[in-house]
Design an enzyme around this catalytic site. Structure first.
Site, PDB file in Angstrom:
ATOM      1  CG  ASP A  21      37.730  20.493 -46.627  1.00 27.15           C
ATOM      2  OD1 ASP A  21      38.966  20.724 -45.940  1.00 27.15           O
ATOM      3  OD2 ASP A  21      37.431  19.739 -44.984  1.00 27.15           O
ATOM      4  CD  GLU A  22      31.153  23.107 -49.512  1.00 28.93           C
ATOM      5  OE1 GLU A  22      30.602  24.186 -49.704  1.00 28.93           O
ATOM      6  OE2 GLU A  22      30.507  22.496 -48.368  1.00 28.93           O
TER       7      GLU A  22
END
Length: 294
Positions: free
Chosen positions: A226-227
């Site tokens: 999620d980055e």
């Protein structure tokens, strides 16, 4: 007349725009839309140009002819046909709002894609997908079978010629290897509470903390969960009077819209990777138009 586009990324220096526009004019091409960005922090220049070939130049001829122009500027370039639909695989688990939204936009021609397969780790949406005449693959995933499951998924990517994977609320973490093999070609969606509210029931956590804005983020998938580089984001305002269930419903709406906009930007060649960030140019005139209303 053919509708083509050119994407350019290179070190920033003077003369780039003149060289590109001069080449296209010499080739009998008429520029219909153009966007550019000079990043003073990274020293990179980005440009996307839509144009019509008025003298019958093919993409191969344009690529060959442009090579001597691009070389002095160390340009990374891509010529492509704007009318060609990108081949896309959707992956989903048990939340169907993003899948349904993408299927609808695909069906009315609002997204210039060909959905070549839907992959899931559950059977929930098999009937829905098959009714759209799209192949549906249910590949169960457990810790013991994860490697084989991803191998099956990658075989489907190869067999279908898929150019993009869209995680339409697919609730399995992809391996580092798959992220690397499909770098820049996997798009995910998640709520915008990270890193504040992780784990189960993030909307309930947000409700309990009195959050006033909820939203969604769509990004490229990398090995860092999620980055990855962000493509699109949006928010919706909530009040003290709304329930946790309201938060979930509003969250569904914004997630679906944000994911669709991210996919639209990617398949139209409007997104450029810029280190850990992206450059996302505005949509060309008419690119949001649907082929039909419903």
């Amino acid at each position: 007349m053919s509708r083509f586009a050119l994407r350019v990324s290179c070190p920033s220096t003077r003369g780039i725009v003149a060289a590109i526009s001069g080449f296209l004019a010499d080739q009998g091409c008429n520029i219909t839309d153009s966007a550019q960005f000079d990043d003073t922090h990274t020293g990179r220049f980005f440009m996307r140009i839509s144009f019509r070939s008025e003298k019958g130049r093919t993409l191969d001829k344009l690529r060959q002819g442009f090579a001597p122009v691009a070389a002095p500027f160390a340009m990374e370039t891509e010529f492509f046909d704007e009318t060609r639909k990108r081949r896309v695989i959707l992956m989903v688990s048990r939340f169907g709002h993003c899948l349904n939204d993408l299927l609808y936009r695909w069906r009315i021609g609002a997204l210039p894609i060909d959905i070549v397969a839907v992959i899931s780790n559950h059977m929930d949406y098999q009937k829905l997908v098959v009714n759209h005449d799209i192949p549906y693959y249910c590949i169960r995933v457990t810790p013991e079978t994860k490697a084989e499951a991803e191998a099956q998924q990658m075989r489907i990517v190869e067999e279908t010629g898929a150019e993009l994977i869209v995680l339409a609320r697919y609730m399995q973490v992809l391996s580092d290897r798959m992220c690397q093999e499909m770098s820049g070609r996997i798009i995910n969606i998640h709520h915008s509470f990270l890193p504040s509210f992780k784990g189960a029931n993030p909307y309930k956590q947000a409700f309990e903390r009195g959050v006033k804005l909820i939203g969604a983020t769509s990004h490229y998938v990398t090995a860092d969960l999620d980055e990855g580089p962000i493509i699109e984001q949006d928010i919706v305002r909530v009040t003290h009077a709304q329930s946790p269930e309201d938060y979930v419903s509003l969250g569904r709406d914004v997630e679906a819209a944000v994911l669709a906009r991210a996919v639209h930007a990617h398949v139209n060649g409007r997104v450029f990777l810029n280190g850990n960030k992206t450059v996302v140019f505005p949509a060309s005139p008419g690119s949001y138009a649907s082929e039909r209303m419903g």
